[in-house]
Design a protein around this motif. Structure first.
Motif, short mmCIF file in Angstrom:
data_model
loop_
_atom_site.label_atom_id
_atom_site.label_comp_id
_atom_site.label_asym_id
_atom_site.label_seq_id
_atom_site.Cartn_x
_atom_site.Cartn_y
_atom_site.Cartn_z
N ASN A 105 36.18 23.89 32.19
CA ASN A 105 36.26 23.71 30.86
C ASN A 105 37.49 22.64 30.38
O ASN A 105 37.31 22.49 29.33
N THR A 106 38.22 22.03 31.09
CA THR A 106 38.95 20.93 30.78
C THR A 106 38.71 19.46 31.55
O THR A 106 38.78 18.53 31.09
N ALA A 107 37.85 19.49 32.46
CA ALA A 107 37.43 18.37 33.31
C ALA A 107 36.56 17.52 32.35
O ALA A 107 35.55 17.77 31.74
N SER A 108 36.91 16.16 32.64
CA SER A 108 36.13 14.87 32.13
C SER A 108 34.64 14.82 33.06
O SER A 108 34.62 15.57 33.78
N ILE A 125 27.05 19.36 31.47
CA ILE A 125 27.97 20.34 31.59
C ILE A 125 29.01 20.10 30.30
O ILE A 125 29.27 21.12 29.46
N VAL A 126 29.47 18.78 30.21
CA VAL A 126 30.29 18.53 29.17
C VAL A 126 29.75 18.89 27.73
O VAL A 126 30.12 19.34 26.83
N ASN A 127 28.42 18.36 27.51
CA ASN A 127 27.61 18.60 26.37
C ASN A 127 27.51 20.21 26.02
O ASN A 127 27.62 20.63 25.01
N ASN A 137 28.84 25.09 23.05
CA ASN A 137 28.72 26.65 23.16
C ASN A 137 30.17 26.86 23.41
O ASN A 137 30.16 28.26 23.49
N GLY A 138 31.12 26.02 23.37
CA GLY A 138 32.62 26.62 23.70
C GLY A 138 32.84 26.88 25.37
O GLY A 138 31.92 26.51 26.31
N GLU A 176 27.37 31.51 33.83
CA GLU A 176 26.87 30.76 32.60
C GLU A 176 26.52 29.23 32.85
O GLU A 176 25.93 28.79 31.99
N LEU A 177 27.03 28.74 33.75
CA LEU A 177 26.65 27.12 34.50
C LEU A 177 25.03 27.42 34.50
O LEU A 177 24.50 26.13 34.36
N LEU A 178 24.43 28.33 35.03
CA LEU A 178 23.03 28.31 35.30
C LEU A 178 22.44 28.03 33.92
O LEU A 178 20.92 27.82 33.86
#
Length: 714
Positions: free
Chosen positions: A489-492, A510-512, A517-518, A525-527
């Motif tokens: 949730n915080t990684a670049s 993932i970042v987008n 979506n928060g 949820e990664l799926l």
């Protein structure tokens, strides 16, 4: 080929069962990553660690390349109609690329060589007759019948036949092995300065007139000489006793029964074959092998240094004020929150020529108080020491710690596409200061945005094979990222791209997704992320962390494929996962043998317990603050025998460079690191470590400081 490679690698390793090596190869061929295999497939591989899995991967790739070369060589020889069953077997059994090329050499398509020209003139039969070395043969009589067409004389005929014989000598597998062995045992490497380049190439003055046995030449010396040669300052050669070698080859090729005249022709051809063809070829081969060996050593040293730097302790969840020092243009100041987000930036002028101590102190105190700053990161470049000393005299409204932080690569980051993407409305000075502050907060998360070659902890990194260097450094960065784990949730995007199974494209997705979506509340949820398939999820999920998520296991290294097992273990203990992970005694009362199955063995079960004991724990050590001697500001302040503190900032094959709190670094030669014998400086120190040293020698003119750790209490 997996089974063949498994047999070869198992034999070479000598430490693992063939079934475990084969399982590892199958996993690699299926797309599994090294971190995933080492962490989550221990039962299949016999609990191989990451180092072994990586070595198997590299050997598998090398053998695959060798297989391709073998097939090409067999095709070439087959097209010539000369591929016998014996030759094919020899090629298939060869594991040495040098030996393989020796086998191929006689069949290798040749360009316009002197021997090829002689063959075109029909002189190969004459060469064969001369090599038969009859006791009564007369070379001129034999050559006379070939004087026709473009062969104008007996002399030309003998010369052409001699060129063919010289090529046969060069292509002799036995002869090449003899010469190669002599180079390996007795070769001497020598370098000398090119006339007129003495002043310009003074960096290489140690090698202006230098020689030593090649087998004792260290990698850093070899790379230094070759770098000097590439830059046009040195002439480097590798040689053996040529007369002794030609005598040996003459005894090999010239028969004692040959007539004197024929013997003289063959002797001359052997000498020519050695000096014109074989010797340069073997020298080039030996130089390439030495370069490769030196590259491996230098790359390994660089990779180890990068690993230490990346695994340096993060400051933790603290608010940081970062300062990029300067003189005329002032010191760039930024305030960052606990996640490294930019809160404010300014410029102060506490250094010459302005020396605005009062104004700078007021501004910094205001920023510290307003943003509740916990620590100050000061770049160690130009004006760094002056700025640090100024800060230690300031009475701040809050307790703050001051840290010196390496600026290496910060300027590269500040001008990069990554920096422009993060801070489109800020200039390079602000971006550079932010990078310095973030390095203190979390070195790993920030340094992954920079080309590892620019981090500044290497030795001749620009002189080694760049493709191999990149491959090695990329692997090291990935290894560090996956061993620490990443907060999804915080990684670049850059940090996520190094996670097992992800890569740049999926990291961007993932970042987008996170922006739209928060924060992720579960790993599952990664799926929902575009292009996150089941395979990619399997490879990455265990290395991603979700602190404070719905499932406490999502903040551990336990893989989702084992969640059901952990829940069963907790239920059997009369508890739940959240409770049992806080109860050390309850965890240690679990009888692991009850949960062993075909898929899950004790290695995985033990890992699960260890993860439940320390959910979310960062494996890196705490940041260590180095306090330099304030009386030492320049090299003139030092004296022989003086003891002082320093910080290790680079490790090389020949010693350790130490930051002493001034412009010049000191050098501890490897022989001065310990009273006991050591083969590597890394056995004694690590990058970032604070050490006590004693001054052995000072060369003010060259800016060199020799240090020792012997007899100095640490």
């Amino acid at each position: 080929m997996v089974n063949v490679h498994a047999n070869i690698i198992t034999k070479e390793l000598g430490t693992h069962l063939r079934k475990h090596v084969a399982a590892c190869l199958h996993l690699l061929d299926e797309g599994a990553t090294v971190p995933f295999i080492a962490r989550y497939r221990k039962e299949a591989t016999g609990a191989m660690d990451e180092v072994v899995v990586r070595s198997i991967q590299m050997r598998h790739e090398a053998l695959a390349e060798l297989d391709k070369r073998k097939e090409y060589i067999k095709d070439v020889i087959r097209e010539r109609g000369e591929l016998t069953a014996e030759m094919e077997a020899r090629i298939d059994e060869t594991l040495d690329s040098v030996a393989l090329e020796d086998l191929y050499l006689p069949y290798k398509p040749k360009r316009n060589t002197r021997a090829q020209a002689a063959r075109a003139l029909g002189l190969e039969p004459l060469a064969k007759m001369l090599m038969s070395q009859s006791a009564t043969a007369d070379p001129e009589s034999m050559a006379a019948r070939y004087v026709k067409g473009d062969v104008a004389s007996v002399k030309e005929a003998i010369a052409g036949a001699s060129d063919i014989i010289a090529e046969w000598v060069n292509e002799s597998e036995k002869a090449r092995n003899i010469v190669r062995a002599r180079f390996q045992r007795s070769a001497v490497i020598a370098s000398k300065v090119i006339a007129g380049k003495e002043a310009e190439g003074s960096t290489y003055q140690n090698y202006f007139s230098f020689s030593e046995p090649l087998r004792t030449c260290n990698s850093h010396r070899y790379l230094a000489m070759r770098r000097g040669e590439e830059e046009g300052f040195l002439k480097v050669s590798i040689g053996i006793d040529d007369e002794e070698m030609t005598d040996r080859l003459i005894r090999m090729f010239v028969r004692s029964s040959a007539s004197h005249e024929v013997a003289q022709v063959v002797k001359a051809a052997v000498k020519d074959g050695y000096k014109r063809l074989m010797r340069p070829s073997i020298e080039t081969e030996v130089a390439a092998a030495t370069k490769e060996k030196s590259d491996v050593a230098a790359i390994q040293m660089f990779a180890d240094n990068v690993r230490q730097l990346l695994m340096a302790a993060p400051l933790g969840k603290k608010r940081v004020m970062a300062i990029d020092p300067g003189y005329r243009t002032g010191c760039k100041v930024v305030a960052l929150d606990e996640q490294g987000n930019l809160l404010e930036h300014d410029v102060v002028y506490p250094t010459p020529p302005a020396n605005d101590f009062v104004g700078a102190a007021d501004t910094l105190c205001y920023i510290v108080n307003r943003h509740r700053i916990d620590a100050i990161a000061v770049g160690n470049g130009t004006a760094g020491r002056e700025t640090e000393r100024f800060l230690r005299d300031v009475v701040f409204p809050r307790k703050v710690q001051v840290y010196m932080v390496s600026e290496q690569g910060a300027s590269i980051y500040s001008a990069s596409e990554v920096a422009r993407e993060e801070f489109p409305n800020e200039d390079v000075t602000v971006r550079g200061a932010v990078s310095i502050g973030r390095r203190l907060l979390d070195p790993l998360a920030e340094l992954v945005k920079i080309d590892p070659k620019s981090i500044g902890v290497g030795q001749y990194q620009h002189a080694v094979n760049q493709a191999r260097l990149k491959e090695s450094l990329d692997y090291v960065v990935g290894s560090c990222v996956n061993s620490v784990g990443v907060n999804v949730n915080t990684a670049s995007r850059q940090l996520l791209s190094y996670v097992s199974g992800i890569g740049p494209t999926l990291a961007g997705n993932i970042v987008n997704y996170r922006k739209e979506n928060g924060p992720f509340s579960t790993r599952g949820e990664l799926l929902n992320v575009p292009r996150m398939g089941e395979k990619a999820f399997q490879l990455c999920a265990g290395f991603l962390r979700i602190p404070g998520g719905k499932n406490p296991l999502d903040n551990t290294g336990v893989h989702p494929e084992r969640y059901a097992l952990v829940e069963r273990m907790a239920a059997d203990a009369g508890s739940d996962v959240a409770t049992i992970s806080r109860n050390r005694a309850q965890l240690h009362n679990i009888e692991l043998d009850k949960y062993v199955s075909k898929e899950v063995g004790l290695p995985t079960l033990t890992d699960i317990i260890l993860e439940l004991e320390k959910p979310g724990l960062d494996p890196r050590e705490k940041e260590e603050e180095t306090v330099f001697d304030d009386s030492i500001r320049k090299i003139d302040d030092l004296h022989l025998g003086q003891e002082l503190s320093g910080k290790v900032n680079n490790i090389t094959a020949f010693g350790v460079f130490v930051d002493l709190g001034m412009k010049e670094n000191g050098l501890i030669h490897i022989s001065q690191l310990s009273d006991r014998f050591i083969s590597s400086a890394a056995e004694v120190v690590r990058i970032g470590q604070t050490v006590r040293v004693k001054v052995l020698d000072i060369d003010v003119q060259r800016g060199r400081i020799a240090l020792t750790m012997k007899g100095v209490a640490q």
